[in-house]
Design a protein around this motif. Structure first.
Motif, short mmCIF file in Angstrom:
data_model
loop_
_atom_site.label_atom_id
_atom_site.label_comp_id
_atom_site.label_asym_id
_atom_site.label_seq_id
_atom_site.Cartn_x
_atom_site.Cartn_y
_atom_site.Cartn_z
N ASN A 97 0.86 -1.19 0.00
CA ASN A 97 0.00 0.00 0.00
C ASN A 97 0.89 1.24 0.00
OD1 ASN A 97 -2.11 1.79 0.21
ND2 ASN A 97 -2.39 1.48 2.42
N GLY A 99 -0.41 4.33 -0.91
CA GLY A 99 -1.26 5.51 -0.90
C GLY A 99 -1.97 5.71 -2.22
N SER A 100 -2.73 6.77 -2.30
CA SER A 100 -3.55 7.06 -3.48
C SER A 100 -2.93 8.10 -4.41
CB SER A 100 -4.94 7.52 -3.05
OG SER A 100 -4.85 8.69 -2.25
N HIS A 101 -1.76 8.61 -4.09
CA HIS A 101 -1.16 9.63 -4.95
C HIS A 101 -0.67 8.97 -6.25
CE1 HIS A 101 1.36 12.98 -6.28
NE2 HIS A 101 0.67 13.71 -5.42
N PRO A 102 -0.97 9.56 -7.42
CA PRO A 102 -0.59 8.93 -8.69
C PRO A 102 0.92 8.73 -8.83
CG PRO A 102 -2.22 10.65 -9.06
CD PRO A 102 -1.80 10.76 -7.63
N ARG A 105 1.99 5.65 -6.81
CA ARG A 105 1.51 4.44 -7.47
C ARG A 105 2.30 4.19 -8.76
NH1 ARG A 105 -0.13 -0.51 -6.72
NH2 ARG A 105 -1.30 -1.30 -8.50
N GLU A 236 -1.97 0.08 -16.86
CA GLU A 236 -2.04 0.93 -15.68
C GLU A 236 -0.99 2.04 -15.74
OE1 GLU A 236 -2.16 0.57 -10.79
OE2 GLU A 236 -1.79 -1.19 -12.04
#
Length: 401
Positions: A97, A99-102, A105, A236
């Motif tokens: 995990n 986080g949600s920051h592009p 990722r 992705e």
């Protein structure tokens, strides 16, 4: 000054064998596989597995276990299991995990993609994958524009994977293991690290051949999965790179609609009425800063009619009340034609249509009687013609015995 606990942990990792280190990483990855990805325990296992896998990868590079100048025959059976290290690194890293920051990722997917490509390159260097398998799992064929062609490719790939899995299952049964012993790929890879316990050299040779054949089949199976994972990662990465190049515009602190809503709320909310101490009735505020009432108040309209209407709507039966009387209901049904009239003795004694026609035709000397007599003559003539054309007993003859 270095942390003593960290130093002791590093020394412990240095003292452990490569097989034990890889086995521990696979055990952590297998346990995390059965837990939710965002679970704290799962993330701790993923980080522990990543640490062991990176340590194992460094040792493999330092020992130069694999070389592009070697062939598959030069590779020892006990070293073949370490070919899976880049693939396991990619799988475990994808479960981390970040986080949600592009951008985070994007960095994580790029690392997983690099490990997958390293795994595919090593298999290509040792020529482990046959030409037929490469042709079956060719990405260009899977991305064909023709839907029928894509369907044929998917069917061929599924058949090939099932064939390899069946062979792996048969080899595991020969080795005394069942499919239930390996719920995921990590357990299946860890099974190749088991040390033979047989004493006979002939048994050792046969066991070595069995493990080698099982390793090759498992490498081919994992290769098919890596090809699919690589295609998903490419898609992705493309979306993440597009998102990084085109970030969404920053949201204003308060848009026009929310501003209007706040302005409208100030006209009816009791805690937002104008005036600090006036209140709605000029007797002081109703609510304090925390929203608690300071004095009693009634939330109803000032009109007596509205108050009576609201009271009538509250204090009433919980079932539906009738909207018309029984007589009104029967009259409405009569108007709609839903009530049948007649019947009884009067209806039984009344003449039939043929009898009434006979009575009306006997009224001589009247225009009505002549019309009814002509109507009866035409009816009798039609019946005579019908009986001439349809003799008695010439109806349905299909049911005769």
């Amino acid at each position: 000054m270095a942390d003593p606990s960290t130093t002791s942990a590093q020394q412990e990792d240095q003292g452990i064998s490569l097989a034990a280190l890889f086995r521990r990483a696979l055990a952590s990855a297998s346990e995390a596989y059965n837990l939710p990805t965002l679970d704290t325990r799962a993330q701790d296992l993923v980080r522990s597995s990543l640490k062991d896998l990176k340590n194992a990868s460094s040792r493999i590079s330092a020992l130069s276990l694999f070389s592009a100048n070697e062939t598959l025959e030069d590779l020892a059976t006990k070293e073949m299991v370490y070919l899976f290290v880049p693939y396991v690194l990619s799988e475990v890293n994808s479960r981390l995990n970040v986080g949600s920051h592009p951008e985070d990722r994007l960095r994580s997917v790029s690392e997983s993609q690099a490990h997958i490509k390293q795994f595919l390159k090593v298999l290509a260097d040792y020529d482990i994958i046959s030409d037929s398998d490469r042709q079956t799992f060719d990405p260009s064929a899977a991305n064909a524009l023709d839907p029928a062609r894509r369907r044929e490719v998917k069917i061929a790939q599924s058949r090939k994977q099932k064939e390899i899995k069946d062979r792996i299952k048969a080899l595991n049964q020969r080795n005394g293991s069942s499919v239930d012993d390996f719920p995921n790929d990590f357990n299946l890879i860890a099974s190749l690290l088991r040390t033979p316990t047989r004493a006979s050299s002939d048994d050792d040779d046969s066991d070595d051949e069995l493990v080698r054949e099982l390793s090759l089949l498992l490498l081919r199976l994992i290769w098919t999965q890596a090809i699919s994972n690589l295609a998903v990662m490419d898609q992705e990465l493309s979306m993440l790179q597009h998102a990084a190049r085109n970030p969404p515009p920053p949201r204003p602190p308060q848009d026009e609609r929310s501003g209007r809503t706040a302005a409208d709320a100030s006209s009816w909310r009791l805690d937002r009425l104008p005036g600090v101490g006036a209140g709605p009735d000029g007797k002081g505020p109703l609510l304090d800063a925390q929203g608690k009432p300071l004095r009693m108040f009634t939330i109803v309209s000032g009109q007596q009619a509205d108050r009576a209407r609201l009271q009538a709507e509250v204090f009433r039966p919980d079932h539906r009340l009738p909207t018309m009387s029984i007589d009104e209901y029967l009259a409405e049904e009569q108007r709609r034609g839903n009530i049948i009239s007649g019947g009884g003795a009067a209806s039984q004694n009344a003449p039939t249509s043929s009898e009434q026609l006979q009575i009306d035709s006997e009224q001589d000397g009247t225009m009505f009687g002549e019309q009814k007599e002509e109507e009866k003559r035409k009816k009798d003539e039609d019946w005579a013609v019908f009986t001439d054309r349809n003799h008695k007993g010439s109806g349905n003859t299909m049911n005769r015995g």
